[in-house]
Scaffold this active site. Structure first.
Site, PDB file in Angstrom:
ATOM      1  N   ASP A  49      39.256  40.270  36.056  1.00 47.74           N
ATOM      2  CA  ASP A  49      37.807  40.129  35.915  1.00 47.74           C
ATOM      3  C   ASP A  49      37.162  40.684  37.181  1.00 47.74           C
ATOM      4  O   ASP A  49      37.440  40.208  38.289  1.00 47.74           O
ATOM      5  CB  ASP A  49      37.424  38.656  35.729  1.00 47.74           C
ATOM      6  CG  ASP A  49      37.968  38.094  34.430  1.00 47.74           C
ATOM      7  OD1 ASP A  49      37.757  38.721  33.382  1.00 47.74           O
ATOM      8  OD2 ASP A  49      38.613  37.036  34.463  1.00 47.74           O
ATOM      9  N   TYR A  83      44.250  25.965  25.020  1.00 49.94           N
ATOM     10  CA  TYR A  83      43.691  26.723  26.129  1.00 49.94           C
ATOM     11  C   TYR A  83      42.714  27.747  25.565  1.00 49.94           C
ATOM     12  O   TYR A  83      43.091  28.864  25.229  1.00 49.94           O
ATOM     13  CB  TYR A  83      44.816  27.439  26.881  1.00 49.94           C
ATOM     14  CG  TYR A  83      44.383  28.181  28.142  1.00 49.94           C
ATOM     15  CD1 TYR A  83      44.568  27.612  29.390  1.00 49.94           C
ATOM     16  CD2 TYR A  83      43.798  29.440  28.072  1.00 49.94           C
ATOM     17  CE1 TYR A  83      44.191  28.281  30.547  1.00 49.94           C
ATOM     18  CE2 TYR A  83      43.408  30.112  29.215  1.00 49.94           C
ATOM     19  CZ  TYR A  83      43.610  29.535  30.452  1.00 49.94           C
ATOM     20  OH  TYR A  83      43.229  30.199  31.589  1.00 49.94           O
TER      21      TYR A  83
END
Length: 272
Positions: free
Chosen positions: A102, A224
């Protein structure tokens, strides 16, 4: 850790240190996670660093080209800067082999988001190392998705209300959030939250090892994903960080064990 100073909203539950048995369990935990392939190779690490260096240069070139487009003198255009920050699992140091990075691209005020997306997309198209290029400018957090030399990148942009972006820029200063648009706030906060988590844990290597274990456990049990109502990466990181604050001198194996005890009894009307 000093008894007069602590991280978190409450004092630690225990300041005891881990014994030899707990430390041996931590070593076993590390070995198990390595056997599960949760750590990248040295070659992959170097590739990621090279890719990030190239992206940083691209961001500076985008700012330069857009600055010229806005009729800034070339000498000033070169001074406008631009900088990248990483966040998420890569910045936390808990990414595994093949994980994406990211990336936040910070640009000065005269570089509009539309300018950035248009110019950056064209530059990326011209790079032979870039594949699977997919700009998503209308997303909740606008992003450019791509593969660069085989590394998955999610690239966001934050437009700050300042004429230049120096190399020593830090995002921890709350003043940078003043007058910036909502999309930029969301983008910038991704990096700010990650850095704040790291700042608030007493022992970063212990936190990272424990978080790797908890992430693996959560993924194996299909719990998750914030998109389907479970904790996402940041939420799991915050939860593990809180346990680290409660037991600041314990090793990773003990943090993992305490994690399940505390979370099982947690009153969920109380924020972590």
């Amino acid at each position: 850790m000093s008894k007069s100073k602590h991280l978190g909203v409450t004092p630690p539950i225990s300041l005891d240190f881990s014994d030899k048995h707990e430390e041996a369990l931590a070593d076993d935990l590390l070995a198990t996670l390595k056997s599960e392939g949760l750590f990248e190779s040295e070659d992959e690490r170097k590739t990621r660093e090279v890719v990030l260096g190239k992206i940083d240069k691209l961001v500076k070139e985008v700012v330069y080209q857009v600055s010229l487009k806005h009729k800034l003198p070339e000498s000033l255009a070169r001074e406008c800067g631009g900088k990248i920050f990483t966040f998420g699992s890569y910045r936390l140091g808990v990414h595994g082999a093949g994980a994406d990075i990211d990336t936040l691209c910070v640009v000065p005020s005269h570089v509009r988001r539309e300018d950035f997306f248009e110019c950056m997309t064209e530059m990326l198209k011209a790079r032979s190392e870039v594949t699977e290029l997919a700009p998503v400018p209308d997303a909740y957090v606008p992003v450019i998705k791509l593969q660069f030399s085989g590394v998955d990148i999610d690239m966001t942009v934050g437009v700050l209300q300042q004429p230049t972006i120096p190399e020593d820029l830090e995002l921890s200063d709350n003043n940078i959030l003043r007058s910036i648009d909502e999309h930029s706030v969301r983008s910038v906060n991704g990096s700010r939250v990650t850095d704040e988590i790291l700042r608030l844990v007493p022992n970063i290597p212990t936190f990272r090892l424990a978080l790797r274990c908890i992430k693996l456990w959560a993924k194996r049990r299909a719990i998750y994903s914030n998109s389907v109502g479970f904790f996402g990466g940041v939420a799991w990181a915050m939860a593990v960080a809180r346990i680290c604050q409660m037991y600041p001198n314990k090793c990773a194996s003990t943090i993992v064990a305490r994690f399940f005890v505390v979370l099982n009894k947690w009153r969920w009307t109380t924020p972590i």
